[in-house]
Scaffold this active site. Sequence first.
Site, PDB file in Angstrom:
ATOM      1  N   GLY A  46      25.708  21.767 -87.952  1.00  0.00           N
ATOM      2  CA  GLY A  46      25.816  21.294 -89.411  1.00  0.00           C
ATOM      3  C   GLY A  46      27.619  21.273 -89.741  1.00  0.00           C
ATOM      4  O   GLY A  46      28.369  21.653 -88.894  1.00  0.00           O
ATOM      5  N   GLN A  51      35.602  20.909 -93.590  1.00  0.00           N
ATOM      6  CA  GLN A  51      36.032  21.382 -92.150  1.00  0.00           C
ATOM      7  C   GLN A  51      36.712  19.916 -91.578  1.00  0.00           C
ATOM      8  O   GLN A  51      37.177  20.294 -90.505  1.00  0.00           O
ATOM      9  CB  GLN A  51      34.612  21.648 -91.211  1.00  0.00           C
ATOM     10  CG  GLN A  51      34.012  23.017 -91.780  1.00  0.00           C
ATOM     11  CD  GLN A  51      32.835  23.362 -90.979  1.00  0.00           C
ATOM     12  OE1 GLN A  51      31.787  23.002 -91.222  1.00  0.00           O
ATOM     13  NE2 GLN A  51      32.919  23.830 -89.936  1.00  0.00           N
ATOM     14  N   CYS A  89      30.387  29.337 -86.290  1.00  0.00           N
ATOM     15  CA  CYS A  89      30.915  28.099 -87.220  1.00  0.00           C
ATOM     16  C   CYS A  89      31.859  27.274 -86.233  1.00  0.00           C
ATOM     17  O   CYS A  89      32.796  27.942 -85.440  1.00  0.00           O
ATOM     18  CB  CYS A  89      31.752  28.916 -88.141  1.00  0.00           C
ATOM     19  SG  CYS A  89      32.646  27.741 -89.451  1.00  0.00           S
ATOM     20  N   LEU A  90      31.834  25.956 -86.331  1.00  0.00           N
ATOM     21  CA  LEU A  90      32.756  25.023 -85.822  1.00  0.00           C
ATOM     22  C   LEU A  90      34.146  25.479 -86.152  1.00  0.00           C
ATOM     23  O   LEU A  90      35.133  24.939 -85.413  1.00  0.00           O
ATOM     24  CB  LEU A  90      32.621  23.614 -85.974  1.00  0.00           C
ATOM     25  CG  LEU A  90      31.048  23.002 -85.562  1.00  0.00           C
ATOM     26  CD1 LEU A  90      30.877  21.851 -86.214  1.00  0.00           C
ATOM     27  CD2 LEU A  90      31.087  23.003 -84.083  1.00  0.00           C
ATOM     28  N   HIS A 131      24.998  28.632 -94.888  1.00  0.00           N
ATOM     29  CA  HIS A 131      26.261  28.527 -94.186  1.00  0.00           C
ATOM     30  C   HIS A 131      27.017  27.431 -94.706  1.00  0.00           C
ATOM     31  O   HIS A 131      28.286  27.692 -95.133  1.00  0.00           O
ATOM     32  CB  HIS A 131      25.856  28.366 -92.894  1.00  0.00           C
ATOM     33  CG  HIS A 131      27.196  28.197 -91.884  1.00  0.00           C
ATOM     34  ND1 HIS A 131      27.700  29.346 -91.135  1.00  0.00           N
ATOM     35  CD2 HIS A 131      28.037  27.520 -91.810  1.00  0.00           C
ATOM     36  CE1 HIS A 131      28.975  29.070 -90.456  1.00  0.00           C
ATOM     37  NE2 HIS A 131      29.067  27.875 -90.773  1.00  0.00           N
ATOM     38  N   GLU A 132      26.408  25.995 -94.742  1.00  0.00           N
ATOM     39  CA  GLU A 132      27.227  24.991 -95.242  1.00  0.00           C
ATOM     40  C   GLU A 132      27.690  24.993 -96.859  1.00  0.00           C
ATOM     41  O   GLU A 132      28.658  24.709 -97.193  1.00  0.00           O
ATOM     42  CB  GLU A 132      26.409  23.815 -94.920  1.00  0.00           C
ATOM     43  CG  GLU A 132      26.224  23.522 -93.399  1.00  0.00           C
ATOM     44  CD  GLU A 132      27.250  23.699 -92.715  1.00  0.00           C
ATOM     45  OE1 GLU A 132      28.615  23.358 -93.183  1.00  0.00           O
ATOM     46  OE2 GLU A 132      27.154  23.985 -91.451  1.00  0.00           O
ATOM     47  N   HIS A 135      30.586  27.059 -97.295  1.00  0.00           N
ATOM     48  CA  HIS A 135      31.654  26.357 -96.770  1.00  0.00           C
ATOM     49  C   HIS A 135      32.124  25.525 -98.155  1.00  0.00           C
ATOM     50  O   HIS A 135      33.278  25.394 -98.480  1.00  0.00           O
ATOM     51  CB  HIS A 135      31.548  25.342 -95.900  1.00  0.00           C
ATOM     52  CG  HIS A 135      31.957  25.869 -94.639  1.00  0.00           C
ATOM     53  ND1 HIS A 135      32.878  26.268 -94.052  1.00  0.00           N
ATOM     54  CD2 HIS A 135      30.850  25.589 -93.377  1.00  0.00           C
ATOM     55  CE1 HIS A 135      32.677  26.768 -92.793  1.00  0.00           C
ATOM     56  NE2 HIS A 135      31.540  26.317 -92.448  1.00  0.00           N
TER      57      HIS A 135
END
Length: 161
Positions: A46, A51, A89-90, A131-132, A135
């Site tokens: 995702g 990000q 997480c990226l 999670h997203e 963000h």
Amino acid sequence: MAIRSIRTIGDPILTKRSKEVTKITSRTKILISDMLDTMYDVGGMGLSACQVGVLKRIFVVDNLEEQALILINPRIIAQSGEITDNEGCLSVPGKHGTVTRPAYVKVMAYDEEMKPFEIEATQMLARAMCHEIDHLDGRIYVDLVEGELHDNYDLAEDDPY
Ligand code: NI
């Protein structure tokens, strides 16, 4: 196809609340297309617009089907249960930690035509959605981690979100 660079923890943009999308412009479509390219390029599950440095309430999720999910102005409208599992997480390269998330969520969002839709998700997909959405509210999973953050040794599980 355009790959955008991914902001990492410590970058103040990741702690800001993203703004509602009111209109889909050609820039929005390019952003979404680039977000998909970027997510696939790094093999993430995702990716949220913040990000890649854009404070709009948009995220994409690869649910391993032909088309990735694109959610605009998403909102959790129902949730139940909980599952405690690993998360990464990226924007937090090389790390993972244990986070408890709902086992089930129902999310209301808008698609690329700004048509509303609802989607139900369980397990990994429910985790990715939460999670997203975090963000988009300027929250990173590290604040929810139970215990310590750990280093990734298994590259197959590297930084999924
Ligand atoms: Ni993330």
